[in-house]
Design a protein around this motif. Structure first.
Motif, short mmCIF file in Angstrom:
data_model
loop_
_atom_site.label_atom_id
_atom_site.label_comp_id
_atom_site.label_asym_id
_atom_site.label_seq_id
_atom_site.Cartn_x
_atom_site.Cartn_y
_atom_site.Cartn_z
N ILE A 68 67.12 148.78 53.41
CA ILE A 68 65.87 148.04 53.19
C ILE A 68 66.19 146.55 53.22
O ILE A 68 66.97 146.06 52.40
N VAL A 69 65.60 145.82 54.16
CA VAL A 69 65.91 144.40 54.32
C VAL A 69 64.67 143.51 54.19
O VAL A 69 64.82 142.29 54.04
N ASP A 70 63.48 144.08 54.25
CA ASP A 70 62.27 143.28 54.13
C ASP A 70 62.19 142.64 52.75
O ASP A 70 62.24 143.33 51.73
N SER A 188 82.95 133.41 47.33
CA SER A 188 81.49 133.47 47.40
C SER A 188 80.85 132.93 46.13
O SER A 188 81.22 133.32 45.02
N GLU A 189 79.85 132.06 46.29
CA GLU A 189 79.13 131.54 45.13
C GLU A 189 78.40 132.65 44.36
O GLU A 189 78.48 132.70 43.13
N PRO A 190 77.68 133.56 45.05
CA PRO A 190 77.02 134.63 44.30
C PRO A 190 78.00 135.46 43.47
O PRO A 190 77.69 135.85 42.34
N VAL A 191 79.19 135.71 44.00
CA VAL A 191 80.18 136.50 43.27
C VAL A 191 80.70 135.73 42.06
O VAL A 191 80.86 136.29 40.97
N PHE A 317 70.37 137.36 46.78
CA PHE A 317 68.97 137.54 47.17
C PHE A 317 68.09 136.38 46.71
O PHE A 317 67.25 135.88 47.46
N LEU A 318 68.29 135.94 45.46
CA LEU A 318 67.41 134.93 44.88
C LEU A 318 67.65 133.53 45.45
O LEU A 318 66.70 132.74 45.56
N TYR A 319 68.89 133.22 45.82
CA TYR A 319 69.19 131.82 46.14
C TYR A 319 69.85 131.57 47.50
O TYR A 319 69.94 130.42 47.93
N TYR A 320 70.34 132.63 48.17
CA TYR A 320 71.13 132.38 49.37
C TYR A 320 70.63 133.13 50.61
O TYR A 320 71.34 133.17 51.63
N GLU A 321 69.44 133.70 50.53
CA GLU A 321 68.88 134.43 51.67
C GLU A 321 69.81 135.56 52.13
O GLU A 321 69.89 135.85 53.34
N ILE A 322 70.48 136.18 51.20
CA ILE A 322 71.36 137.32 51.50
C ILE A 322 70.71 138.57 50.91
O ILE A 322 70.42 138.61 49.71
N ALA A 325 71.44 144.59 50.44
CA ALA A 325 72.21 145.47 51.32
C ALA A 325 73.44 144.77 51.88
O ALA A 325 74.54 145.34 51.93
N GLN A 326 73.28 143.50 52.28
CA GLN A 326 74.41 142.74 52.81
C GLN A 326 75.49 142.54 51.75
O GLN A 326 76.69 142.69 52.03
N THR A 327 75.09 142.18 50.54
CA THR A 327 76.06 141.95 49.47
C THR A 327 76.81 143.23 49.14
O THR A 327 78.05 143.21 49.00
#
Length: 333
Positions: A68-70, A188-191, A317-322, A325-327
């Motif tokens: 799910i990417v939408d 990675s910043e999210p990590v 998802f919230l800040y990096y347009e990732i 599923a990608q993460t």
């Protein structure tokens, strides 16, 4: 069949956990069905996870399995779950809390919230967290309080939640230090945000019973080793946010380099349980990382891995347009 048998009897979190693992067992060919196609049965299991009030970890993993990417659909999944919470709302408590904010008394917000949190509306909880978040720009202790309010609100609320509560649950405190540390160590910043959130809840003065200190919860001996590598002055302060983040990120980057196949998730396991233990936990060659996580002998490390994957997915998802599923795919490589 276990996930179906316990579905109406176990807690939502347990039911969804069993549903996800059952889906993965079928996908990997470790189990059989009663004749229903395995793919169809796995999709039914993941759908149960996405529609329930499961832990964040199993939700983002199910999102990945369903590809799910939408963004709108993902947002709806992350903001929903379970039956709407029912409670008796106390208007006077909400007015008092709002009054403290309006007249500039942040020191009274958190103690009052602790006393009245069971009778506050979602809006009142969010307003309290938002106000403390703003005050955290001048006093970091309010940042920690803001996160605690947001986290407890999200955990205790079963129905649909506002998007803002997700942001308050996953703030980017000390962003300038995190950005610099990630650039320096190529991580990675999210990590790194997820690691700091999970280790200390962004409390720069945090300390564990074992002696770990600061935002990244480093043991003094580990901090000293990293300080020597970075050529820091002998009188460095382990509790200084910038210093602690720099030391912790450098240590984490080193664990990634030393982990098998430079696995980020294995490095996270090592950050919690030690590299020696992780090297001892041999993963069967064909076993996926999510199922391997379920087999780890340390319950603390299993839960730590789940928290980090879920939090990293949220920050991406919230800040990096990732997408989540990608993460998940990146961490499970």
């Amino acid at each position: 069949n276990v996930w179906k048998l316990i579905d109406s009897r176990a807690s939502e979190e347990t039911a969804c956990k069993y549903a996800y693992i059952s889906g993965r067992i079928l996908e990997e060919g470790y189990g059989e069905t009663d004749g229903t196609p395995k793919t169809k049965e796995a999709v039914a299991a993941y759908t149960r996870v996405l529609s329930g009030n499961s832990s964040l970890y199993y939700k983002v993993c199910a999102i990945e399995r369903m590809n799910i990417v939408d963004k709108t659909y993902v947002t709806d999944i992350l903001c929903s779950g379970g039956t709407e919470k029912t409670f008796t709302e106390d208007k006077d408590s909400q007015v008092l809390l709002a009054g403290y904010a309006a007249y500039g008394f942040p020191q009274k917000i958190y103690p009052q919230w602790l006393k009245d949190r069971t009778v506050l509306s979602m809006d009142a909880n969010i307003q309290a967290s938002r106000f403390l978040n703003e005050c955290g720009k001048f006093d970091s202790s309010y940042s920690v309080q803001s996160l605690r309010v947001a986290a407890r609100t999200k955990t205790s609320w079963s129905g649909k939640i506002p998007y803002e509560l997700l942001e308050l649950n996953f703030p980017r405190f000390y962003s300038n230090f995190v950005e610099a540390a990630c650039a320096e160590n190529k991580i990675s910043e999210p990590v790194l945000y997820a690691l700091i959130r999970s280790e200390s809840f962004f409390d720069a003065k945090a300390g564990s019973s074992a002696g770990a200190r600061g935002l990244t919860q480093l043991m003094p001996s580990t901090a000293a080793d990293e300080a020597r590598k970075l050529k820091l002055p002998a009188d460095y302060n382990i509790l200084d946010p910038q210093t602690n983040i720099r030391l912790g990120s450098h240590y984490f980057a080193n664990l990634i380099e030393r982990s098998e196949n430079k696995s980020i998730l294995s490095a996270l396991f090592a950050y919690n349980a030690g590299l020696t233990n992780v090297r001892r936990w041999k993963r069967p060659p064909k076993m996926s990382m999510d199922l391997f996580l379920e087999t780890l002998p340390f319950q603390e490390t299993r839960e730590y891995g789940r928290k980090l994957v879920g939090a990293a997915a949220m920050y991406g998802f919230l800040y990096y347009e990732i997408t989540p599923a990608q993460t998940v795919r990146e961490l499970f490589k």
